[in-house]
Each structure stands twice: as structure tokens, then as C-alpha cells.
Design an enzyme around this catalytic site. Structure first.
Site, PDB file in Angstrom:
ATOM      1  N   ARG B 210       0.849  -1.207   0.000  1.00  0.00           N
ATOM      2  CA  ARG B 210       0.000   0.000   0.000  1.00  0.00           C
ATOM      3  C   ARG B 210       0.871   1.240   0.000  1.00  0.00           C
ATOM      4  NH1 ARG B 210      -5.446  -2.039   2.991  1.00  0.00           N
ATOM      5  NH2 ARG B 210      -5.346  -4.004   1.843  1.00  0.00           N
ATOM      6  N   GLU B 212       0.527   4.081   1.025  1.00  0.00           N
ATOM      7  CA  GLU B 212       0.036   5.098   1.963  1.00  0.00           C
ATOM      8  C   GLU B 212       1.173   6.035   2.323  1.00  0.00           C
ATOM      9  OE1 GLU B 212      -1.476   2.979   5.316  1.00  0.00           O
ATOM     10  OE2 GLU B 212      -3.372   2.485   4.341  1.00  0.00           O
ATOM     11  N   ARG B 218       1.425   2.159  13.241  1.00  0.00           N
ATOM     12  CA  ARG B 218       0.665   0.966  12.919  1.00  0.00           C
ATOM     13  C   ARG B 218       0.360   0.761  11.439  1.00  0.00           C
ATOM     14  NH1 ARG B 218      -4.861   1.655  16.149  1.00  0.00           N
ATOM     15  NH2 ARG B 218      -5.805   3.281  14.922  1.00  0.00           N
ATOM     16  N   HIS B 219       1.116   1.454  10.601  1.00  0.00           N
ATOM     17  CA  HIS B 219       0.996   1.223   9.158  1.00  0.00           C
ATOM     18  C   HIS B 219       2.342   0.834   8.557  1.00  0.00           C
ATOM     19  CE1 HIS B 219      -2.648   3.644   9.840  1.00  0.00           C
ATOM     20  NE2 HIS B 219      -3.140   2.947   8.831  1.00  0.00           N
ATOM     21  N   GLU B 352      -7.790  -2.301  15.182  1.00  0.00           N
ATOM     22  CA  GLU B 352      -8.399  -3.234  14.238  1.00  0.00           C
ATOM     23  C   GLU B 352      -7.351  -4.226  13.725  1.00  0.00           C
ATOM     24  OE1 GLU B 352      -9.674  -1.304  10.592  1.00  0.00           O
ATOM     25  OE2 GLU B 352      -9.398  -3.223   9.583  1.00  0.00           O
ATOM     26  N   SER B 355     -10.675  -7.295   8.681  1.00  0.00           N
ATOM     27  CA  SER B 355     -11.885  -6.751   8.085  1.00  0.00           C
ATOM     28  C   SER B 355     -12.464  -7.824   7.176  1.00  0.00           C
ATOM     29  CB  SER B 355     -11.499  -5.525   7.256  1.00  0.00           C
ATOM     30  OG  SER B 355     -12.419  -4.501   7.436  1.00  0.00           O
ATOM     31  N   ARG B 403      -0.083  -6.707  12.737  1.00  0.00           N
ATOM     32  CA  ARG B 403      -0.911  -6.206  13.839  1.00  0.00           C
ATOM     33  C   ARG B 403      -1.255  -7.319  14.818  1.00  0.00           C
ATOM     34  NH1 ARG B 403      -5.097  -1.488  12.105  1.00  0.00           N
ATOM     35  NH2 ARG B 403      -3.548  -0.064  11.245  1.00  0.00           N
TER      36      ARG B 403
END
Lengths: 429, 429
Positions: B210, B212, B218-219, B352, B355, B403
Site C-alpha cells: 500500500r 500510503e 501501525r501502518h 483493528e 476486516s 498487527r
């Protein structure tokens, strides 16, 4: 409550199954459906005079390859697949299938590989094609079992990297924010770093990426590699691990994939260990004797050479003691003759499956070997650093998952061993 | 013959070990070495008056973190680690370590994370850091066990793709020969295609990418995702699979990683199943009551909201019944209220982890939902095609490996759960 089709036996009284409409034969008063799920096929028989109206209506409307859910009574019957048939009380169309199909699932019309790969989701419905991926799944999960039993740690190395493993060729560049980066060709440098980290025995099963331009039946641009590295071990130790793994994977497939092997219609034999060790010099002699093109000591094994030697060997084998000149810089030279290296290839009679070696663990020797290959040690700074700080002797190999599956199942094209292959011309689906 | 250090007991008479020089204490007539391998630490005691000259010479020359091989007699001794010490007859320096070290392995000098990651091979020699990766290895291999036991097929989806999963953002572009391609953000579309292919239950553990731009604790830009997809299943079925998996992984760690847990010095408890199901509407109410910033029905859960709800729940839990408007196009709306979807997040009290949802399996509904998100169905052609040819109902989820490990072990930064993390500023080593 739905059950897998393979669990419906001639003794079952009632059953509910769900799956795809594999075939339909309408004989007037009688309609036979073959319903397929991933575990098998069952015959569903509708007697028009006796069936409920809702069943008749659904059965008339449904097209081949639609998903249906059928519940009813089971009867033993000799001629049907699995010796039983289902007489439905309910027959629900869960998901309809459009027609015509872009690909024929029962293979009455043969399709070329490109057409099949374009509609891979249909192609893989063929039991013969699904069987390949059931086997591949077992080959993978068996490897995890094998390494876990032997105390290996599973590691995850990065796929986005700043440097090439073997120099600057055959890399896919990535636009990584403001930086230059590449897709990794091999976890080689990372698994070696984990030896400096003291992990001692590591394995990784993950993607590797090679920007090779040639399009052959045994190359992929994205492939899966099974990699190990072991400290305080030499090339002989890891060759033993490799032949043990391959035998374990074959045995797991023989044990757990009997249906898939039957669907494929192939002979399946677990290779015997130990595999013969053939010195490179002898391999070259065999090739020189058997092939037309000239080949001499110091040459790599061409495809015809591999084939000729494989024919002579007739089983899995190792080619050992390769000339240092044609092996990577990280292969350990023999002390008494540095022109030969402690490296090996593991071969199936059809082709090379794996490459490995005891590695150079001495910093200064490694720098000299990098320079001797015409590479610049400065580009390998992050890799070289650990060798100055207590790097134990170590050895390892990489094993190509797709070639392993391809040779195990006698597939003609490596793309047959990948769900969604990537080659020079294909990135979809 | 070398044995693992953990296998040397007070009752062993002789032993040969190999490992790294962890600490040295020179008391004049007596020198104590602590030698470390991945299984433990042993004290090696050299009495200068009694030791062979070659042992004394090597012991004098060796630097900390060098690799040594030591053989000799074992004696029970209360004060030493493991209650035994080794008196060497041979002491070989296998691989010397340069000094000073770029990083202190015994942590007398604390280092910041960047320094640690720059010299990760040394950082990971710390038993407390190595422990994280022993646990991560077990979390991974336990997942393979779990899915194999439950009849899932392992699949490998491509990492090089032509289209985005969720639209065109956050993708890393690749120069793929003459074509435009990207690194895949998620195996979502591929695992769904395998449902159309009739594989019914699939899992994959592999890298996702990703682009991002934000840099948080936490990424990651390259992460590992545990993914499943199951046919003829709804969101409730796969939530059960998810909580069972997580409990299985915790139990495997409790069972097989006692030493690592001790090295980490943490409390370790296997979570009880079933995890509570908290409707999204109630989650918002809790957050609105507990946090200062405004939050209302229809908002995503912000980091402070997640934290506030997590505090109230105090254990793993599911947030269920999310508004369709803030979930991906492939989440199935409830029949009786399409504004709510059959989707869920699985939460650790801190954040989280996963998902998932029952997916839309109806072709036309899926096209409408893609359009409703402002996306163009034409860009999803290869993905949409299977939905027209017999796509069964299905459900699935993705679970973030890092995570999971981070929350399991109480790590403060997700980079602690990755050997060689990739973030906006880091592609080396």
C-alpha cells in the site's frame, strides 16, 4: 444442511448438496443432472411424472455451470458416478450461469492456453485442472510441516528492495515515493543476513520477480520460491535436506491427493533418496557425448544438455562441484581447488529445480569474489556489513515451486502450475 | 558433534556447542564467557592455570559477538544460566566480530529504532528481539496447520496486477515491460475469483503493498496478510473461523514459545471464544460518550474511537453491521435494510486486526455497488466476468499478520513485528 458430494454414499438416505451443473441429459420423461463440487460429482435424477412442480420448473430453467442447491433422497445405483443418485425434493438455482460460456468446462471443445488463462475461473472448474492446484496446495502445506518438524523458523523477507541480488539485470523497477526501488529477485541476501542474526535454520516460501524478457514454457516473471538457509552446515547437509523435502512432498501428495492424481490420469511415484550426486565434469562428458551442439567444461548446461543428462540419469539427481567461474559470487570455493565451488543444482530428468551452495562467510573473500564477478562491493554495503560481525558458516538453496509441481505432474508448460501466470505479455486477470 | 545449547544439561558429561560470544568477564585467573545460540546461553569457564595453551590463546583473542565453537566437559553449577557450565578443551574462533559494534547486543546502551533497523542483523541477536520472530514464525506455521486441518486449499495470487482492488489510490506502479502494472493491495479479487472457480475454501498468506503516505506506528507499506474466502458461507460463518484461528494461534504460541514469552517478559493469555459481537451503532455510542472529538453514525472509527471502545470491551471483539456507505463495494447489504452491510471488523482492544464480510455474489448488484462508489465497472471487467457464470454466495476476511503479532506481544511500533520493515523512508536493508 449441505454436505460435500464425496460424503454422499450409496447408504445415505437423504442428502443436501450444492455445486455446479456439470452436465444435463434430457431423455424426455427423465432428466439427468451431474452436479459437481470440489470433492466430486453426483447424479441428480428427475422423473418428470413424479417430481414436484417447483423442482421441474427450476430444472427446466437452469443452465450448465449454474450453481444449484439440491436436497432429496439417495438411492444406490450401479451406473451412476459413485454408485448413487439423488432424487430431489427441492432444487434451487443459487447463481445462474450466462451462456454461451467463454470456455467449455467439459472440454468437448479443446481451447488453447491463452483462451484458458483469459477465463481461468472456468478453466479451473475442470477436474483435471483443479487437480493441479489441489496438488500444489499440498506441496506447499507439506513444506511448512516438514520445516516446522525440523525446527526451522519461518521468515518473511521484503519484496521491495533497493539493491539487486546478483547485479543489476532483470529487475522490475518500482516508483517508491521519492526513491528508486525494485522487486526482489530472490531472498538470498536476506536469508544470509538471518544467519548473521543467529536464526540458524530459516525457510521462506514467497514470490520472486525476474524481468527476463524471453518467453519460454519454463520461465515465469513472477514465481514462488521455497528457500532455506542453515548455519553451521555445508552443501552436503543442505542437499540432504533438499532431497528429504522433495521426497516428503511427493509422499504427502501420494497420501492426500489420490483423487487429484486419478483426475490427472498420471503415474505417480515417490522418488527414492538419496538422489545420485553427479560431478559437473561428468555431466559435461555425458552431454558432450549425447548432444550435437558443442559443449565443454566451463559451459552452463543448456536445455538440450539438461535433457540429455536427465535421460541418462532417469531420476532426480544432483549436479555437484560446479566451476566457480559460472556460479554466483556467494558460492564457497573448495579450499584445495578454488576453481571449483561447493555448489549444486538439483535436477529432475526434465530440468533444473533448485540451485544451492555452501556460501562464502568470510568478509574479505566475499569482497574479492564480488569484484571478480565485475560487480562493485559498494552496491552491496548493507549485505556485506553482517559478514564483518560474526557470520557463521552456512549453506542453503532455492527451489522453484512451479517447476517442482510441473515435473511432479508431467505438465508441459509452467503456466499450467500457476493460477494467474505472469509473463512478458500477460498481467490479466 | 555440535548440539543446541538448550540440550546441554547439568547431567551432560561432555558437550560441543557453537554460537556467539554474548558476554566476557575476565577475573584475572578466571575468565567467564557466555555463549549464545538460538536456543539459549551457556557459561564457558576458563581457569587460566589449567586450560590448554590453544584455548587460552583463542579466548584472549576473541571479541564479543564473534562466532566460536567450544567442546569440553560439563559440570553442574548453581549460579550459571541453566545450572551448568562448560570447561573447554577446544575453543575455536569460527568467525571474528569487528569492533566497535554498530549496535550493542546486550542493550547496555539503548538505541533508537532507526539505528536498530539499520543494523537489524545485530538487533535481532538480542534474545528479546529474536523472541518476536520466533513467535511470528509460530503464528504463521500454526495458521497453515489450522487451515490444512479444516480442508482449505492454499492458493497463490499474483502480486503484479493491472488493476486496483478498491479504486486507483495508494498503488505502487511498476515498469512491467511495455505495460502499466501495479503491486497488489490485496488478494481480494483473486480469492473471490477462486470461489467462481469452485475451490470453496481457500487461504493465502502473502505480501500486500500500500502506497500510503502517512508514517504511523501501525501502518506499513509492505505487510503480510492472512486471507480466506469461503463459498456457501455468510459473515457469521467466517467470523467463527476467524476467532477460532486467532485462539488457535495464541494457543500454539503459549504451547511452543514459552522461552520466547519469558524473554519478552510479558503476560500471555489465550483469548476466549466466541468474541463479543458489538453492533456498529452501539460502538459509535460508546465512542461518542467517551471521546472528546465529535463522532456520529456513519463515521469511520478514528484511532481515539477504537481505543475508547477497546477499553470498554477489554478483550478481542467484533464490530458488526457497518453502514454500507463506509464499506467496500463488495460487501453484501442486508436484504431488509440495504443501508447496513453484512460486514465486520475484528478488533483487539488496541486496534483493528481484520476486516471481512459476506460478499455480493450477484453480478448486477455488484455493478450497481461499484457505480455507487463512483468507480467505473469497465475497469473491473476481468473481476466482474466470473459473477455472470455461476458465482456461489461467499464470505471472507483479511487479517494483518503484523498487527496480530504486535497486539499479541504488546509491541509499541508495528515495525517491531517485521524483520526488514518498509515505510515511506526505508527500503534498506
Amino acid at each position: 444442511m449441505r454436505i460435500p458430494i464425496c460424503e454422499v454414499t450409496p447408504d445415505s438416505e437423504r442428502a443436501e448438496v450444492a455445486g455446479w451443473v456439470h452436465e444435463v441429459r434430457d431423455l424426455g420423461g427423465l432428466t439427468f443432472f451431474l452436479i459437481r463440487d470440489r470433492t466430486g460429482i453426483i447424479q441428480v435424477t428427475i422423473v418428470k411424472k413424479k417430481a414436484p412442480a417447483a423442482v421441474l420448473e427450476a430444472a427446466k430453467a437452469v443452465s450448465r455451470e449454474s450453481v444449484v442447491r439440491v436436497a432429496g433422497t439417495v438411492k444406490a445405483i450401479d451406473k451412476a458416478p459413485g454408485g448413487r443418485e439423488l432424487t430431489p425434493e427441492t432444487f434451487e438455482i443459487v447463481a445462474p450461469c450466462a451462456s454461451p460460456l467463454p470456455l467449455d468446462v467439459v472440454e468437448k471443445v479443446p481451447a488453447d492456453l491463452d483462451t484458458r488463462l483469459d477465463a481461468r475461473f472456468l478453466d479451473v472448474r475442470k477436474p483435471r485442472v483443479a487437480a493441479v492446484f489441489k496438488v500444489r496446495s499440498t506441496v506447499t502445506t507439506a513444506a511448512y510441516e516438514f520445516f516446522t518438524q525440523r525446527g526451522f523458523y519461518n521468515i518473511t523477507s521484503p519484496k521491495i528492495v533497493a539493491a539487486a541480488t546478483e547485479g543489476g539485470t532483470e529487475l522490475f523497477p518500482i516508483a517508491y515515493f521519492e526513491k528508486e526501488a525494485f522487486l526482489n529477485q530472490s531472498p538470498q541476501l536476506y536469508k544470509q543476513m538471518m544467519m548473521a542474526a543467529g536464526f540458524e535454520k530459516v525457510f521462506e516460501i514467497g514470490p520472486i520477480f525476474r524481468a527476463e524478457e524471453h518467453n519460454t514454457v519454463r520461465h515465469l516473471n513472477e514465481a514462488t520460491s521455497i528457500d532455506i538457509e542453515v548455519s553451521f552446515a555445508d552443501h552436503n547437509d543442505v542437499m540432504k535436506t533438499l532431497e528429504d523435502l522433495v521426497a516428503f512432498q511427493y509422499a504427502a501428495v501420494a497420501d492426500r491427493c489420490a483423487d487429484a492424481i486419478a483426475d490427472l490420469g498420471i503415474e505417480f511415484e515417490v522418488p527414492k533418496t538419496p538422489f545420485p550426486r553427479l560431478p559437473y565434469a561428468e555431466a559435461i562428458e555425458i552431454a558432450a557425448r549425447k548432444i550435437e551442439e558443442p559443449i565443454a567444461y566451463g559451459d552452463d548446461l543448456s536445455t538440450p544438455a539438461e535433457r540429455a543428462i536427465g535421460e541418462e540419469m532417469g531420476e532426480h539427481y544432483f549436479v555437484v562441484d560446479w566451476p566457480s567461474a559460472i556460479r554466483p559470487y556467494y558460492a564457497m570455493p573448495y579450499e584445495n581447488d578454488p576453481s571449483i565451488s561447493k555448489s549444486f543444482d538439483m535436477m529432475h530428468p526434465r530440468m533444473e529445480l533448485s540451485s544451492g551452495a555452501q556460501r562464502v562467510h568470510q568478509h574479505d573473500l566475499l569482497v574479492r569474489q564480488i569484484e571478480a564477478k565485475g560487480l562493485n562491493p559498494d552496491s552491496f554495503e548493507f549485505y556485506l556489513q553482517p559478514f564483518a560481525y560474526g557470520m557463521p558458516p552456512h549453506a542453503g538453496w532455492g527451489l522453484g515451486m512451479e517447476r517442482l509441481v510441473m515435473t511432479m505432474l508431467g505438465l508441459q508448460n509452467i503456466r499450467e502450475a500457476v493460477l494467474f501466470p505472469r509473463d512478458r505479455h500477460r498481467v490479466v486477470p
